[in-house]
Scaffold this motif. Structure first.
Motif, PDB file in Angstrom:
ATOM      1  N   TRP A  26     -18.363  20.550 -11.220  1.00  0.00           N
ATOM      2  CA  TRP A  26     -18.775  21.808 -11.844  1.00  0.00           C
ATOM      3  C   TRP A  26     -19.504  22.652 -10.813  1.00  0.00           C
ATOM      4  CZ3 TRP A  26     -17.780  24.233 -16.300  1.00  0.00           C
ATOM      5  CH2 TRP A  26     -18.615  25.254 -16.715  1.00  0.00           C
ATOM      6  N   VAL A  27     -19.196  23.939 -10.781  1.00  0.00           N
ATOM      7  CA  VAL A  27     -19.879  24.892  -9.906  1.00  0.00           C
ATOM      8  C   VAL A  27     -20.478  25.979 -10.794  1.00  0.00           C
ATOM      9  CG1 VAL A  27     -19.635  26.590  -8.060  1.00  0.00           C
ATOM     10  CG2 VAL A  27     -18.336  24.453  -7.970  1.00  0.00           C
ATOM     11  N   PRO A  28     -21.799  26.148 -10.805  1.00  0.00           N
ATOM     12  CA  PRO A  28     -22.403  27.198 -11.631  1.00  0.00           C
ATOM     13  C   PRO A  28     -21.884  28.582 -11.258  1.00  0.00           C
ATOM     14  CG  PRO A  28     -24.075  25.665 -10.844  1.00  0.00           C
ATOM     15  CD  PRO A  28     -22.815  25.331 -10.120  1.00  0.00           C
ATOM     16  N   PHE A  29     -21.839  29.452 -12.250  1.00  0.00           N
ATOM     17  CA  PHE A  29     -21.322  30.808 -12.035  1.00  0.00           C
ATOM     18  C   PHE A  29     -22.163  31.567 -11.022  1.00  0.00           C
ATOM     19  CE2 PHE A  29     -20.964  35.329 -13.035  1.00  0.00           C
ATOM     20  CZ  PHE A  29     -19.579  35.495 -13.112  1.00  0.00           C
ATOM     21  N   ALA A  30     -23.476  31.340 -11.042  1.00  0.00           N
ATOM     22  CA  ALA A  30     -24.361  32.062 -10.120  1.00  0.00           C
ATOM     23  C   ALA A  30     -24.110  31.684  -8.665  1.00  0.00           C
ATOM     24  CB  ALA A  30     -25.817  31.796 -10.494  1.00  0.00           C
ATOM     25  N   GLU A  31     -23.641  30.472  -8.419  1.00  0.00           N
ATOM     26  CA  GLU A  31     -23.401  30.043  -7.044  1.00  0.00           C
ATOM     27  C   GLU A  31     -22.095  30.600  -6.481  1.00  0.00           C
ATOM     28  OE1 GLU A  31     -23.609  25.864  -6.577  1.00  0.00           O
ATOM     29  OE2 GLU A  31     -25.641  25.674  -7.392  1.00  0.00           O
ATOM     30  N   ASP A  32     -21.026  30.507  -7.278  1.00  0.00           N
ATOM     31  CA  ASP A  32     -19.712  30.962  -6.811  1.00  0.00           C
ATOM     32  C   ASP A  32     -18.853  31.279  -8.027  1.00  0.00           C
ATOM     33  OD1 ASP A  32     -17.195  31.351  -5.720  1.00  0.00           O
ATOM     34  OD2 ASP A  32     -17.469  29.830  -4.173  1.00  0.00           O
ATOM     35  N   PRO A  33     -18.790  32.548  -8.444  1.00  0.00           N
ATOM     36  CA  PRO A  33     -18.028  32.902  -9.657  1.00  0.00           C
ATOM     37  C   PRO A  33     -16.562  32.489  -9.602  1.00  0.00           C
ATOM     38  CG  PRO A  33     -19.434  34.717  -8.969  1.00  0.00           C
ATOM     39  CD  PRO A  33     -19.501  33.714  -7.885  1.00  0.00           C
ATOM     40  N   ALA A  34     -15.921  32.660  -8.450  1.00  0.00           N
ATOM     41  CA  ALA A  34     -14.498  32.323  -8.341  1.00  0.00           C
ATOM     42  C   ALA A  34     -14.272  30.826  -8.529  1.00  0.00           C
ATOM     43  CB  ALA A  34     -13.959  32.784  -6.987  1.00  0.00           C
ATOM     44  N   GLN A  35     -15.074  30.001  -7.849  1.00  0.00           N
ATOM     45  CA  GLN A  35     -14.950  28.556  -8.002  1.00  0.00           C
ATOM     46  C   GLN A  35     -15.318  28.111  -9.411  1.00  0.00           C
ATOM     47  OE1 GLN A  35     -13.887  25.941  -5.965  1.00  0.00           O
ATOM     48  NE2 GLN A  35     -13.006  27.644  -4.785  1.00  0.00           N
ATOM     49  N   HIS A  36     -16.294  28.776  -9.989  1.00  0.00           N
ATOM     50  CA  HIS A  36     -16.691  28.455 -11.361  1.00  0.00           C
ATOM     51  C   HIS A  36     -15.507  28.607 -12.311  1.00  0.00           C
ATOM     52  CE1 HIS A  36     -19.245  28.274 -14.942  1.00  0.00           C
ATOM     53  NE2 HIS A  36     -18.569  29.314 -15.394  1.00  0.00           N
TER      54      HIS A  36
END
Length: 321
Positions: free
Chosen positions: A171-181
């Protein structure tokens, strides 16, 4: 004098409070029904009886059942769910870290299911018996035969292992990387939304077929109104009564049903938290998750009930009668 509609809403809210209280009682009793001693999670293995007795006294486990319930419920009303046995941090903080993942997964899955099923169901009903309708029926029947956990595993193999176009674990938080999220969200959302699309499409299609035969729709056709207006304005709103009702039930089910999907895709949500808490015998966390999930389910369904008069004018007429 209060109108019948306002009285109906007050009754719904009263039922919500009563059901929430009954749920709190049932959830609290879970601690006493679970096999084993909660103290085993509080002290190291092999601890002396003096240490175990001190732990029971510190957590109020020696108090009468009613006193423990009132103390627990009083803390909840103040926003205090106790302290996690495993991490020694407030339960609410532990859950707050996981809620956004499960809530986002459930909401996005529901929205995707509605976004797909509404146009498919409407057009299938409008073209009843046609090629599109037969194709939609075949696809929904095939999807219905595949359990969600099997579909998740198939998606992992196809898009993650074989094609290697989407990430499958983590899981990648939206704040860190929207595209990866978004990329990490695709497969879990498709896994959850697929089954709900079948339910929504079939339900809406059945209601739309009946609505399209009603006099006001036939009259609109005779007046030469555009097809989109007949379908959206004259048919969809009336046919969405059952759809909204089921959506409320599905939303609550999605919140509680993300456990398997979160485990398959290694998502840090409520589902994985409750499984880990059960395995570590962290009873206070399990209690809080079950209670919050049940109350959320009740709130969603009460909101749906209160929305009936807006969706269907016949409910308002009954209320005024």
């Amino acid at each position: 004098m209060l109108s019948a509609l306002i009285r109906r809403n007050l009754v719904q809210l009263g039922n919500l409070v009563l059901l929430a209280w009954l749920v709190s009682v049932a959830v609290f009793l879970l601690l006493d029904l679970i096999p084993g001693d909660p103290v085993d999670s509080l002290v190291p293995p092999g601890s002396t009886e003096e240490v175990r007795a001190a732990a029971r006294e510190a957590y109020g486990l020696n108090d009468p059942l009613l006193d423990r319930y009132l103390s627990w419920m009083g803390g909840i009303l103040r926003g205090d769910f106790g302290e996690s046995f495993a991490s020694r941090t407030p339960v609410l903080e532990v859950i707050a870290e996981r809620v956004p993942v499960s809530l986002e997964l459930a909401v996005v899955s529901l929205l995707v299911a509605l976004a797909v099923s509404i146009p498919v169901g409407v057009w299938s009903a409008y073209r009843q018996g046609g090629l599109f309708d037969r194709a939609a029926t075949a696809v929904t029947s095939a999807t219905l035969a595949v359990p969600s956990f099997v579909l998740g595993i198939l998606l992992v193999y196809l898009f993650g292992v074989h094609l290697e176009v989407l990430p499958i674990l983590g899981w990648v938080p939206f704040a860190e990387d929207p595209a990866q999220h978004i990329l990490y969200l695709i497969l879990p959302v498709v896994t959850l939304a697929a089954g709900e699309c079948v339910l929504f499409t079939r339900l809406l299609r059945g209601d739309m077929v009946a609505t399209l035969q009603q006099d006001h729709v036939l009259s609109a056709r005779a007046r030469g109104l555009p097809t989109w207006r007949i379908l959206v304005r004259h048919s969809l709103r009336q046919s969405s009564f059952s759809l909204v009702t089921v959506s409320g039930v599905v939303m609550g089910r999605l919140i509680g049903g993300t456990v398997i999907v979160e485990l398959i895709f290694s998502l840090p949500g409520m589902g994985s938290l409750v499984v880990n808490s059960i395995l570590s015998r962290d009873f206070l966390v399990v209690q809080a998750i079950v209670l919050l999930s049940a109350v959320f389910y009740l709130l969603v369904n009460t909101g749906v009930d209160l929305a009936y008069p807006w969706l269907d004018p016949r409910v308002r007429k009954v209320g005024k009668a």
